[in-house]
Design a protein around this motif. Structure first.
Motif, PDB file in Angstrom:
ATOM      1  N   THR A 132       0.831  -1.203   0.000  1.00  0.00           N
ATOM      2  CA  THR A 132       0.000   0.000   0.000  1.00  0.00           C
ATOM      3  C   THR A 132       0.870   1.259   0.000  1.00  0.00           C
ATOM      4  N   ILE A 133       1.946   1.233   0.766  1.00  0.00           N
ATOM      5  CA  ILE A 133       2.853   2.393   0.807  1.00  0.00           C
ATOM      6  C   ILE A 133       3.441   2.652  -0.573  1.00  0.00           C
ATOM      7  N   ASP A 134       3.802   1.560  -1.267  1.00  0.00           N
ATOM      8  CA  ASP A 134       4.405   1.712  -2.595  1.00  0.00           C
ATOM      9  C   ASP A 134       3.436   2.317  -3.600  1.00  0.00           C
ATOM     10  N   ARG A 135       2.143   2.061  -3.412  1.00  0.00           N
ATOM     11  CA  ARG A 135       1.166   2.505  -4.406  1.00  0.00           C
ATOM     12  C   ARG A 135       0.298   3.667  -3.945  1.00  0.00           C
ATOM     13  N   MET A 136       0.538   4.185  -2.759  1.00  0.00           N
ATOM     14  CA  MET A 136      -0.401   5.146  -2.176  1.00  0.00           C
ATOM     15  C   MET A 136      -0.503   6.457  -2.956  1.00  0.00           C
ATOM     16  N   LEU A 137       0.526   6.803  -3.743  1.00  0.00           N
ATOM     17  CA  LEU A 137       0.500   8.062  -4.485  1.00  0.00           C
ATOM     18  C   LEU A 137      -0.042   7.901  -5.898  1.00  0.00           C
ATOM     19  N   GLU A 138      -0.445   6.678  -6.275  1.00  0.00           N
ATOM     20  CA  GLU A 138      -0.996   6.460  -7.612  1.00  0.00           C
ATOM     21  C   GLU A 138      -2.388   7.072  -7.711  1.00  0.00           C
ATOM     22  N   ARG A 139      -2.669   7.637  -8.852  1.00  0.00           N
ATOM     23  CA  ARG A 139      -3.991   8.216  -9.094  1.00  0.00           C
ATOM     24  C   ARG A 139      -5.042   7.110  -9.112  1.00  0.00           C
ATOM     25  N   GLY A 140      -6.068   7.257  -8.302  1.00  0.00           N
ATOM     26  CA  GLY A 140      -7.176   6.312  -8.272  1.00  0.00           C
ATOM     27  C   GLY A 140      -6.967   5.113  -7.363  1.00  0.00           C
ATOM     28  N   PHE A 141      -5.776   4.968  -6.764  1.00  0.00           N
ATOM     29  CA  PHE A 141      -5.536   3.829  -5.881  1.00  0.00           C
ATOM     30  C   PHE A 141      -6.061   4.133  -4.479  1.00  0.00           C
ATOM     31  N   LEU A 182      -1.932  15.426  -3.145  1.00  0.00           N
ATOM     32  CA  LEU A 182      -0.915  15.784  -2.157  1.00  0.00           C
ATOM     33  C   LEU A 182       0.486  15.652  -2.758  1.00  0.00           C
ATOM     34  N   ASN A 183       0.717  14.586  -3.539  1.00  0.00           N
ATOM     35  CA  ASN A 183       2.030  14.397  -4.160  1.00  0.00           C
ATOM     36  C   ASN A 183       2.334  15.503  -5.157  1.00  0.00           C
ATOM     37  N   ASP A 184       1.298  15.984  -5.861  1.00  0.00           N
ATOM     38  CA  ASP A 184       1.508  17.106  -6.782  1.00  0.00           C
ATOM     39  C   ASP A 184       1.985  18.347  -6.033  1.00  0.00           C
ATOM     40  N   ILE A 185       1.402  18.582  -4.849  1.00  0.00           N
ATOM     41  CA  ILE A 185       1.800  19.753  -4.057  1.00  0.00           C
ATOM     42  C   ILE A 185       3.225  19.579  -3.541  1.00  0.00           C
ATOM     43  N   VAL A 186       3.572  18.359  -3.117  1.00  0.00           N
ATOM     44  CA  VAL A 186       4.942  18.093  -2.653  1.00  0.00           C
ATOM     45  C   VAL A 186       5.935  18.359  -3.781  1.00  0.00           C
ATOM     46  N   THR A 187       5.594  17.884  -4.975  1.00  0.00           N
ATOM     47  CA  THR A 187       6.472  18.119  -6.129  1.00  0.00           C
ATOM     48  C   THR A 187       6.568  19.594  -6.457  1.00  0.00           C
ATOM     49  N   LYS A 188       5.433  20.254  -6.433  1.00  0.00           N
ATOM     50  CA  LYS A 188       5.409  21.689  -6.740  1.00  0.00           C
ATOM     51  C   LYS A 188       6.288  22.481  -5.774  1.00  0.00           C
ATOM     52  N   GLY A 189       6.249  22.125  -4.478  1.00  0.00           N
ATOM     53  CA  GLY A 189       7.022  22.853  -3.476  1.00  0.00           C
ATOM     54  C   GLY A 189       8.422  22.324  -3.266  1.00  0.00           C
ATOM     55  N   ASN A 190       8.871  21.380  -4.157  1.00  0.00           N
ATOM     56  CA  ASN A 190      10.204  20.770  -4.018  1.00  0.00           C
ATOM     57  C   ASN A 190      10.385  20.166  -2.618  1.00  0.00           C
ATOM     58  N   GLY A 191       9.338  19.504  -2.153  1.00  0.00           N
ATOM     59  CA  GLY A 191       9.357  18.953  -0.804  1.00  0.00           C
ATOM     60  C   GLY A 191       9.842  17.521  -0.758  1.00  0.00           C
ATOM     61  N   LYS A 192       9.950  17.003   0.446  1.00  0.00           N
ATOM     62  CA  LYS A 192      10.383  15.620   0.686  1.00  0.00           C
ATOM     63  C   LYS A 192       9.324  14.941   1.550  1.00  0.00           C
ATOM     64  N   LEU A 193       8.752  13.856   1.029  1.00  0.00           N
ATOM     65  CA  LEU A 193       7.695  13.121   1.710  1.00  0.00           C
ATOM     66  C   LEU A 193       8.275  11.846   2.317  1.00  0.00           C
ATOM     67  N   THR A 194       7.995  11.650   3.625  1.00  0.00           N
ATOM     68  CA  THR A 194       8.438  10.449   4.335  1.00  0.00           C
ATOM     69  C   THR A 194       7.230   9.764   4.942  1.00  0.00           C
ATOM     70  N   CYS A 195       7.126   8.465   4.742  1.00  0.00           N
ATOM     71  CA  CYS A 195       6.005   7.697   5.291  1.00  0.00           C
ATOM     72  C   CYS A 195       6.557   6.522   6.101  1.00  0.00           C
ATOM     73  N   GLU A 196       6.133   6.434   7.356  1.00  0.00           N
ATOM     74  CA  GLU A 196       6.461   5.284   8.205  1.00  0.00           C
ATOM     75  C   GLU A 196       5.159   4.695   8.717  1.00  0.00           C
ATOM     76  N   SER A 197       4.960   3.408   8.484  1.00  0.00           N
ATOM     77  CA  SER A 197       3.690   2.793   8.870  1.00  0.00           C
ATOM     78  C   SER A 197       3.903   1.333   9.226  1.00  0.00           C
ATOM     79  N   SER A 198       3.130   0.876  10.189  1.00  0.00           N
ATOM     80  CA  SER A 198       3.128  -0.527  10.585  1.00  0.00           C
ATOM     81  C   SER A 198       1.688  -0.971  10.716  1.00  0.00           C
ATOM     82  N   VAL A 199       1.375  -2.122  10.151  1.00  0.00           N
ATOM     83  CA  VAL A 199       0.007  -2.626  10.194  1.00  0.00           C
ATOM     84  C   VAL A 199      -0.402  -2.866  11.644  1.00  0.00           C
ATOM     85  N   ARG A 214      11.090  11.601  -2.347  1.00  0.00           N
ATOM     86  CA  ARG A 214      10.146  10.861  -1.509  1.00  0.00           C
ATOM     87  C   ARG A 214      10.881   9.706  -0.865  1.00  0.00           C
ATOM     88  N   ASP A 215      10.788   9.597   0.443  1.00  0.00           N
ATOM     89  CA  ASP A 215      11.347   8.461   1.167  1.00  0.00           C
ATOM     90  C   ASP A 215      10.201   7.650   1.740  1.00  0.00           C
TER      91      ASP A 215
END
Length: 533
Positions: free
Chosen positions: A471-480, A495-512, A531-532
């Protein structure tokens, strides 16, 4: 019928070019043959004259009174063998001792160019007379004592053009026929190729389509920019000039020199379209669709369509603020109704003091939250969003806590209020969704917004269901989306478009089963982001 007419026009044009090429080639060929014949005749008469001048019979008898009787027959035989027009042997008195015409033997050879020959020089001269153009070779005759005793003159006529053609008619005919056949074959191939390239259209039809296309591009309300494979601008309509503030004609110039921010070169290099991208140019907000132009599988250019969304974005910001305000009011209405019912119940039970204390307590809590948001967040839209989300969390049984060190005094230079409201709202709503189906005694979402002169950090943490690595690998896909229903899978994509627009860095840490932490870091003054996970 139209296609056949185009085909024959191209064929006739190609065939005319072939005939013209054959004519030019023929002229060049005749010139080359003329030079070859001249060189061949020059060598032949020179060798012939040298042969006669070196004959012992000629050298020994040239000074005799009856020298002509000895020399003329020998010279005439050599003339016939070497195929020259004439051979004249002259003594030092310029008297002819040999000539094809016997009546000229014994006469004086008078020519201006022969004086050099009597000074021991060997040379060839060109003469023109009624018979045509000829060459004459002059060779001095030297005796055993190396003294000049005479001159040998050998001459011949150059063939004319008609004679050359008669002599070389067979090879010329064969060459012309082969060239003509290849020319016709090439004309057919060229005609077919040009016909395909012109889409079976007449030149006037192509011109009309070009005028119509140009008029259509200029009439469009969107800015249209197209580039070729080298990055040079091929289309730049008037609306594009207005949007980007270009006063001069930019056609033919490199796109990087005119407007490097369009990202058209990226699309040209990657061959992948970039649809629905937001672009900031000065104070203008543009919505762009960038598409590569392909031909036979190769990317030969790119075209961009740009819409000025400045006014639309402003309205969207206002509408977003209104929507969040309505959500906040609705949530607060429900929350206040619950609190009023609680206070009313205490009064009915005769516990007026407890009811009063309860009302003071909730008033202090609300005032404390409002004061905190006003002091730490200069933008009312972001403050209103957080206030609304706090109330909505209470409705859902979720506690939304804000880091007491959080602050937002200004936006990064590449982002604005609309971007922040969309980004922060999506992060919090995703956290709420992650807690919706979780059976937990205490549901909590933690929000932190920290800022200094160089960086802005946004972190949203929940103790919800968490995400798998897939899910983490695909979470930024359109429609997923892992949720069922329509219009899902757009929040994190935007959200990913805004991160790209602002030259930002996205980090996601998650555990089921444990929760998720989403953190985004933006540079305050531009930079590059990744993106990390």
């Amino acid at each position: 019928m139209n296609r056949l007419r185009i085909y024959w026009k191209i064929m006739l044009l190609s065939f005319g070019l072939v005939l013209f090429s054959l004519l030019i080639g023929g002229i060049v060929l005749i010139g080359s043959l003329t030079r070859l014949k001249e060189d061949e005749l020059r060598n032949r008469i020179t060798i012939t004259a040298q042969t006669v001048a070196n004959l012992p019979n000629v050298i020994e008898t040239i000074d005799d009174p009856d020298a002509a009787a000895h020399i003329a027959p020998v010279a005439d035989k050599i003339r016939i063998l070497n195929r020259v027009s004439y051979i004249s042997v002259l003594d030092m008195n310029r008297r002819r001792l040999s000539h094809p015409l016997s009546e000229r033997i014994g006469g004086t050879f008078a020519a201006e160019e022969n004086e050099t020959a009597f000074a021991e020089h060997t040379y060839v001269s060109k003469v023109r007379n009624e018979a045509g153009v000829g060459l004459r070779a002059f060779v001095p005759v030297m005796n055993a004592a190396h003294e000049q005793v005479g001159v040998v003159v050998a001459g011949g006529l150059l063939p004319g053009i008609d004679e050359l053609i008669r002599e070389e008619k067979r090879p010329l005919a064969v060459t012309s026929l082969i060239s003509l056949l290849f020319g016709i074959f090439g004309s057919v191939l060229l005609a077919r190729h040009i016909k395909r390239q012109m889409f079976n259209l007449e030149p006037q039809e192509i011109a009309r389509m070009f005028r119509e296309r140009t008029a259509a591009f200029q009439a469009m309300q969107e800015g249209i920019i197209a580039i070729d494979r080298s990055g040079a601008i091929t289309i730049f309509n008037e609306r594009a000039k207005q949007i980007f503030g270009i006063k001069h004609d930019a056609t033919g110039r490199p796109i990087g020199d005119v407007i490097p921010e369009t990202r058209l070169m990226e699309v040209l290099d990657s061959g992948q379209p970039a649809l629905g991208k937001e672009l900031k140019f000065g104070g203008t907000i543009l919505w762009s669709n960038l598409i590569p132009i392909r031909e036979a599988g190769d990317t030969v250019g790119a075209i961009g369509i740009f819409q000025d969304r400045t006014e639309v974005t402003r309205m969207a910001e206002e509408l977003t603020g209104v929507r969040e305000f309505v959500h906040a009011l609705r949530a607060q209405h429900h929350e206040h109704m619950n609190k009023i019912h609680t206070a009313a119940g205490l009064i009915q039970l005769g516990k007026q003091q407890e009811a009063l204390n309860y009302l003071f307590e909730i008033a202090d809590q609300q005032e404390e939250i409002t004061r905190f948001l006003q002091q730490h967040f200069d933008d009312d839209g972001v403050a209103g969003l957080l206030l609304g989300k706090i109330s909505r969390g209470k409705e859902l049984g979720i506690e939304l806590r804000i880091n007491p060190n959080s602050r937002l005094k200004r936006f990064p230079e590449l982002l604005d209020r609309h971007d922040f409201v969309l980004l922060l709202g999506n992060l919090i709503e995703n956290a709420f969704d992650a807690l919706a189906d979780v059976e937990a005694e205490h549901k909590e979402v933690y929000v932190s917004i920290e800022q200094n002169e160089e960086l802005l950090s946004i972190a949203v943490e929940d103790n919800g269901c968490g995400m798998s690595q897939e899910t983490i690998d695909r979470m930024l896909e359109r429609g997923f989306s892992t949720k069922e229903g329509e219009n899902r899978g757009m929040g994190l994509y935007l959200l990913n478009d805004i991160v790209t627009k602002g030259n930002g860095k996205l980090t996601c840490e998650s555990s089921v089963g444990l929760g998720t932490t989403m953190e985004i870091i933006f540079p305050m003054k531009g930079g590059t982001g990744t993106r990390d996970e």
